[in-house]
Motif scaffolding. Structure first.
Motif, PDB file in Angstrom:
ATOM      1  N   VAL A 104       0.842  -1.207   0.000  1.00  0.00           N
ATOM      2  CA  VAL A 104       0.000   0.000   0.000  1.00  0.00           C
ATOM      3  C   VAL A 104       0.872   1.250   0.000  1.00  0.00           C
ATOM      4  CG1 VAL A 104      -1.702   1.323   1.302  1.00  0.00           C
ATOM      5  CG2 VAL A 104      -1.951  -1.144   1.100  1.00  0.00           C
ATOM      6  N   VAL A 105       1.921   1.247   0.815  1.00  0.00           N
ATOM      7  CA  VAL A 105       2.778   2.430   0.882  1.00  0.00           C
ATOM      8  C   VAL A 105       3.454   2.670  -0.471  1.00  0.00           C
ATOM      9  CG1 VAL A 105       4.736   3.489   2.045  1.00  0.00           C
ATOM     10  CG2 VAL A 105       3.109   2.131   3.347  1.00  0.00           C
ATOM     11  N   CYS A 106       3.830   1.600  -1.137  1.00  0.00           N
ATOM     12  CA  CYS A 106       4.449   1.737  -2.463  1.00  0.00           C
ATOM     13  C   CYS A 106       3.523   2.456  -3.444  1.00  0.00           C
ATOM     14  CB  CYS A 106       4.831   0.367  -3.018  1.00  0.00           C
ATOM     15  SG  CYS A 106       6.283  -0.337  -2.219  1.00  0.00           S
ATOM     16  N   MET A 107       2.219   2.328  -3.242  1.00  0.00           N
ATOM     17  CA  MET A 107       1.268   2.985  -4.155  1.00  0.00           C
ATOM     18  C   MET A 107       1.521   4.493  -4.227  1.00  0.00           C
ATOM     19  SD  MET A 107      -2.241   1.009  -3.164  1.00  0.00           S
ATOM     20  CE  MET A 107      -2.385  -0.764  -3.425  1.00  0.00           C
TER      21      MET A 107
ATOM     22  N   ALA B 113      12.239   2.906  -0.008  1.00  0.00           N
ATOM     23  CA  ALA B 113      11.664   4.211   0.346  1.00  0.00           C
ATOM     24  C   ALA B 113      10.385   4.018   1.152  1.00  0.00           C
ATOM     25  CB  ALA B 113      11.387   5.023  -0.916  1.00  0.00           C
ATOM     26  N   ALA B 114       9.579   3.033   0.761  1.00  0.00           N
ATOM     27  CA  ALA B 114       8.328   2.764   1.474  1.00  0.00           C
ATOM     28  C   ALA B 114       8.605   2.291   2.892  1.00  0.00           C
ATOM     29  CB  ALA B 114       7.505   1.724   0.710  1.00  0.00           C
ATOM     30  N   MET B 115       9.681   1.500   3.052  1.00  0.00           N
ATOM     31  CA  MET B 115      10.026   1.029   4.400  1.00  0.00           C
ATOM     32  C   MET B 115      10.382   2.201   5.311  1.00  0.00           C
ATOM     33  SD  MET B 115       9.641  -2.077   5.208  1.00  0.00           S
ATOM     34  CE  MET B 115      10.522  -2.017   6.763  1.00  0.00           C
ATOM     35  N   VAL B 116      11.097   3.164   4.756  1.00  0.00           N
ATOM     36  CA  VAL B 116      11.464   4.338   5.552  1.00  0.00           C
ATOM     37  C   VAL B 116      10.201   5.049   6.042  1.00  0.00           C
ATOM     38  CG1 VAL B 116      12.559   6.609   5.465  1.00  0.00           C
ATOM     39  CG2 VAL B 116      13.672   4.640   4.383  1.00  0.00           C
ATOM     40  N   ALA B 117       9.229   5.192   5.129  1.00  0.00           N
ATOM     41  CA  ALA B 117       7.985   5.861   5.504  1.00  0.00           C
ATOM     42  C   ALA B 117       7.228   5.066   6.563  1.00  0.00           C
ATOM     43  CB  ALA B 117       7.122   6.074   4.271  1.00  0.00           C
TER      44      ALA B 117
ATOM     45  N   ALA C  38       7.237  -0.346  10.977  1.00  0.00           N
ATOM     46  CA  ALA C  38       8.241  -1.118  10.229  1.00  0.00           C
ATOM     47  C   ALA C  38       8.056  -2.619  10.442  1.00  0.00           C
ATOM     48  CB  ALA C  38       9.633  -0.686  10.643  1.00  0.00           C
ATOM     49  N   ASP C  39       7.638  -3.004  11.654  1.00  0.00           N
ATOM     50  CA  ASP C  39       7.492  -4.432  11.936  1.00  0.00           C
ATOM     51  C   ASP C  39       6.276  -5.055  11.260  1.00  0.00           C
ATOM     52  OD1 ASP C  39       9.690  -4.241  13.497  1.00  0.00           O
ATOM     53  OD2 ASP C  39       8.597  -4.055  15.402  1.00  0.00           O
TER      54      ASP C  39
ATOM     55  N   PHE D 190      -1.910   4.498   5.612  1.00  0.00           N
ATOM     56  CA  PHE D 190      -2.329   5.540   4.663  1.00  0.00           C
ATOM     57  C   PHE D 190      -1.444   6.776   4.791  1.00  0.00           C
ATOM     58  CE2 PHE D 190      -6.957   5.024   3.016  1.00  0.00           C
ATOM     59  CZ  PHE D 190      -6.519   4.008   2.208  1.00  0.00           C
ATOM     60  N   LEU D 191      -1.102   7.116   6.027  1.00  0.00           N
ATOM     61  CA  LEU D 191      -0.245   8.284   6.243  1.00  0.00           C
ATOM     62  C   LEU D 191       1.138   8.036   5.632  1.00  0.00           C
ATOM     63  CD1 LEU D 191      -0.014  11.057   7.628  1.00  0.00           C
ATOM     64  CD2 LEU D 191       0.847   9.891   9.645  1.00  0.00           C
ATOM     65  N   ALA D 192       1.666   6.819   5.838  1.00  0.00           N
ATOM     66  CA  ALA D 192       2.978   6.488   5.277  1.00  0.00           C
ATOM     67  C   ALA D 192       2.939   6.559   3.749  1.00  0.00           C
ATOM     68  CB  ALA D 192       3.398   5.092   5.727  1.00  0.00           C
ATOM     69  N   ARG D 193       1.833   6.133   3.165  1.00  0.00           N
ATOM     70  CA  ARG D 193       1.696   6.196   1.714  1.00  0.00           C
ATOM     71  C   ARG D 193       1.761   7.644   1.234  1.00  0.00           C
ATOM     72  NH1 ARG D 193      -3.700   4.114  -1.315  1.00  0.00           N
ATOM     73  NH2 ARG D 193      -4.558   5.906  -0.237  1.00  0.00           N
ATOM     74  N   ALA D 194       1.186   8.545   2.040  1.00  0.00           N
ATOM     75  CA  ALA D 194       1.247   9.961   1.672  1.00  0.00           C
ATOM     76  C   ALA D 194       2.659  10.511   1.874  1.00  0.00           C
ATOM     77  CB  ALA D 194       0.244  10.756   2.492  1.00  0.00           C
TER      78      ALA D 194
END
Lengths: 272, 456
Positions: A112-115, A134-138, A145-146, A164-168
């Motif tokens: 989802v974050v990759c989206m 990059a998505a992992m960092v977010a 992260a876990d 959702f916030l991380a995706r943004a």
């Protein structure tokens, strides 16, 4: 574009403030034949966390969606970061309402974050290692992260909201629209989201948040937009947060008014 | 002419020939059908997650007026039946129907189901009218038209498989290239639009892929059943995985497998129509996935539920026994007394006791008389502590009437994870231990939590 406005002084320049993060002029939005937003004129400066507040059906989400171009406007114009919304899509991030998607969808939190990177990745290209990094960092930034590999239906509501916030975040936008990110989340999530919002603001980004909780609004945000189909007030929190404005926003909804009164008392005490 | 794969020689030998694909014909039919199944499963996955599974049905049925209309046109201008022209007619009609669905659901407030029902029946009704006109005018090739309705798998020829192969490669290529964007469209349309993705264009592309799939399915299973090829495989795959990529792979695999089984069955029993056999085979695979699917199947879920019930039963038993021991100071307890402590049936108590004895947590001193083992007592103490923590937490933080706390706590403690328990200990602070029972070991910071261990 309509050059001849009813205000004569607008003839000397554009209706939009080029320095504002968001500049809405004369916007009307309707579903079917029922107008949800009437003649909205609004500027939100850069570098603030702004709350959009108003009763149910006041057009809060509609305002965000119309700014993003997700729903058509009946009239009016919007400038984001001083430009046409379509030309700054790469600089504008969006957190939709959590209920707007089906969380049973078979993807992991990381997927989802990759989206958030799909626009940068482009058509026809797959998600690569560096995108996932990059998505992992977010994800790490929102404390998940876990949970990267976990299927999203197996996350709690608060964790879903943070995904959702991380995706943004991964969009690395200058302007963010968030639709009720604080709605029914746990205390830990609320703190985590607030922290991220403040980091964004301190980095000079602008965040516009649809918010429903009068109790926390005054403490969390530094700009206030009060909306009830029409714009009631917009301004720095200290100036816009007045009993008259709140009453005008919530009208005869007595319980809400009482809430507002109590919130004002509490927030006043809490004020740093 | 719905023929079937020729079966040379006696039954067993014929079966072997079919299974080993020794005939060229067999190879053609099996290859075509499996390709169709794989493509159907692929496209169908996206349709299902876009909540448009039934659009395949609409498009399939809508091809009838197209095919019949094309046939009539050919007849009027005096040309012979031409497969390509008929297929183009079908594709045009299906595309119109698909666009009609997309437009109607945007422009009206009718629900998706109503819109699809209207378009499907409207187009199909028109098709039936055209078909009857074809029949009254009595064209030479009219029998061929009925093949489109129910398919003619068994008599597919190389040309048909070529159509399937070209269409299949085109559709799968699109799906691979657009994989991530179609996935995003299915999951979060609004976010896709906010990224500047052309949602409408993606939807039309998905529609075009569906039309292509229905078109190549026309040859094998016919327009009435073609929906099955696009709906059943992804639905079955849904029970097997929680990853979109894996779902697509499973779905294509199930589609191909269902087609192979169906074709083989119809070859063995020549009287049975291959198209329907394909659909039935897929339905069979669906039932298997539904029952035994790894993540969401009925059996795994039932097993998980039973596991949870057992754990709940064990927790109740241990807690009741410990509390009874501390109240009465008697170490032994009759099973009938245990039954009275909770609203349990004799059978439930017996089951819980048997399970406890297996785990070494309770000991049957003499028939009907039980006591906690040393380990059972430790476990029970940890449980009681856990339970009290919840009670305090709920009293303190949630507005739950005190009289309901026990029941609420009972439910929640079984899903409590160790991390949460630790944070509860901190939050509740000393209140957690103030009213705790006298217990064989200290209640403060106990790492031996029931969820952390793996007995039974």
């Amino acid at each position: 574009m309509s050059v001849q406005r009813r205000k004569s002084d607008s003839a000397i320049g554009p209706e939009h403030d080029p320095d504002a993060a968001i500049s809405i002029h004369d916007m009307t939005v309707a579903y079917q034949r029922r107008p949800v937003l009437w003649d909205l004129d609004l500027d939100i400066p850069r570098g603030v966390i702004a709350a959009v507040i108003g009763p149910n059906g006041a057009g809060k989400s509609t305002m965000i969606k119309a700014c993003l171009g997700l729903i058509p406007k009946l009239s009016g114009s919007v400038r984001l970061l001083g430009q046409d919304p379509r030309s700054v899509r790469g600089q504008v991030g969006y957190v939709p309402q959590r209920e707007s998607v089906d969380w049973e969808f078979p993807v992991s939190a990381l997927d989802v974050v990759c989206m958030g990177l799909y626009r940068r990745i482009g058509w026809f290209r797959p998600v690569r290692r560096r995108h996932r990094d990059a998505a992992m960092v977010a994800l790490d930034r929102v404390g998940l992260a876990d949970f990267a590999k976990r299927q999203i239906s197996r996350l709690s509501g608060g964790q879903q909201q943070r995904v959702f916030l991380a995706r943004a975040l991964v969009q690395e936008a200058d302007l963010y629209f968030m639709d009720e990110p604080f709605a029914s989340v746990d205390a830990a999530t609320e703190t985590a989201i607030l922290e991220v919002l403040r980091e964004l603001r301190d980095a000079g980004r602008t965040v516009v948040v649809v918010h429903h909780d009068l109790q926390t609004a005054r403490e969390y945000f530094d700009w206030l937009v009060l909306l009830n189909t029409r714009l009631v007030a917009s301004g720095a929190m200290q100036e816009a947060w007045t009993p008259d404005h709140l009453r005008a926003t919530y009208g005869g909804r007595l319980t809400l008014l009482e809430d507002a009164g109590r919130a004002m008392g509490e927030a006043g005490g809490l004020k740093q | 002419m719905t023929g079937s794969i020729p079966l040379p020689g006696p039954e067993a030998e014929g079966l072997l020939r079919v299974l080993l694909l020794q005939d060229f014909n067999t190879r053609i039919v099996v290859a075509g059908a499996m390709l169709l199944g794989a493509v159907g499963g692929l496209v169908g996955t996206f349709l299902m997650f876009r909540r448009r599974a039934l659009i395949g049905d609409v498009l399939g049925h809508a091809m009838l007026p197209g095919v019949a209309g094309a046939f009539l046109v050919l007849q009027m201008i005096g040309l012979a039946r031409n497969l390509l022209v008929l297929l183009i007619g079908g594709a045009v009609a299906a595309t119109l129907a698909g666009l009609a669905v997309l437009w109607l659901r945007r422009a009206t407030r009718l629900g998706d189901d109503a819109v699809m029902a209207i378009v499907l029946s409207g187009f199909f009704g028109f098709g039936v009218v055209l078909l009857s006109i074809v029949q009254t005018t009595g064209g030479a090739g009219q029998a061929g038209l009925e093949d489109f309705v129910f398919g003619k798998t068994a008599s597919m020829v190389t040309a048909d498989v070529q159509v399937i192969a070209i269409g299949g490669i085109f559709v799968s290529g699109l799906a691979v290239l657009l994989f991530k964007d179609l996935g995003l469209l299915c999951f979060d349309e609004g976010f896709a639009a906010s990224l500047g993705r052309r949602v409408g264009l993606l939807d039309v592309t998905l529609l075009a892929m569906t039309v292509m799939t229905a078109l190549i399915g026309l040859q094998a299973v016919g327009l009435i059943l073609v929906v099955a090829v696009m709906v059943i495989p992804p639905a079955a795959a849904r029970f097997l995985t929680d990853d979109l990529r894996v779902t697509v792979i499973w779905s294509s695999g199930i589609g191909a497998a269902g087609c192979w089984v169906g074709v083989t069955l119809s070859a063995i029993a020549p009287g049975l129509p291959a198209g329907a056999m394909i659909v039935l085979s897929m339905a069979g695979l669906f039932v298997i996935a539904l029952c035994f699917g790894g993540t969401r199947g009925l059996f795994p879920r039932w097993r998980d539920g039973r596991e949870l019930r057992r754990r709940v039963g064990r927790d109740h038993l241990l807690r009741s026994m410990l509390e009874h021991r501390e109240l009465t100071e008697a170490t032994q307890i009759e099973s009938r007394t245990i039954q009275g402590l909770r609203m349990w049936t004799a059978a439930e108590v017996a089951t819980a006791l048997r399970a406890g004895r297996r785990a070494g947590e309770v000991i049957e001193v003499e028939p009907g008389i039980w006591r906690l083992s040393e380990r059972g007592a430790l476990e029970a103490a940890a449980l009681v502590r856990n339970h009290r923590l919840w009670e305090h937490y709920l009293l303190k933080y949630a507005d739950i009437a005190a009289t309901h706390v026990d029941r609420a706590a009972d439910r929640i403690e079984h899903v409590l994870d160790p991390v949460l328990i630790r944070s509860l200990e901190i939050e509740v602070g000393s209140a957690g231990t103030a009213e705790s029972p006298r217990s064989p070991h200290p209640l403060g910071h106990d790492p031996a939590l029931p969820e952390g261990e793996s007995n039974s």
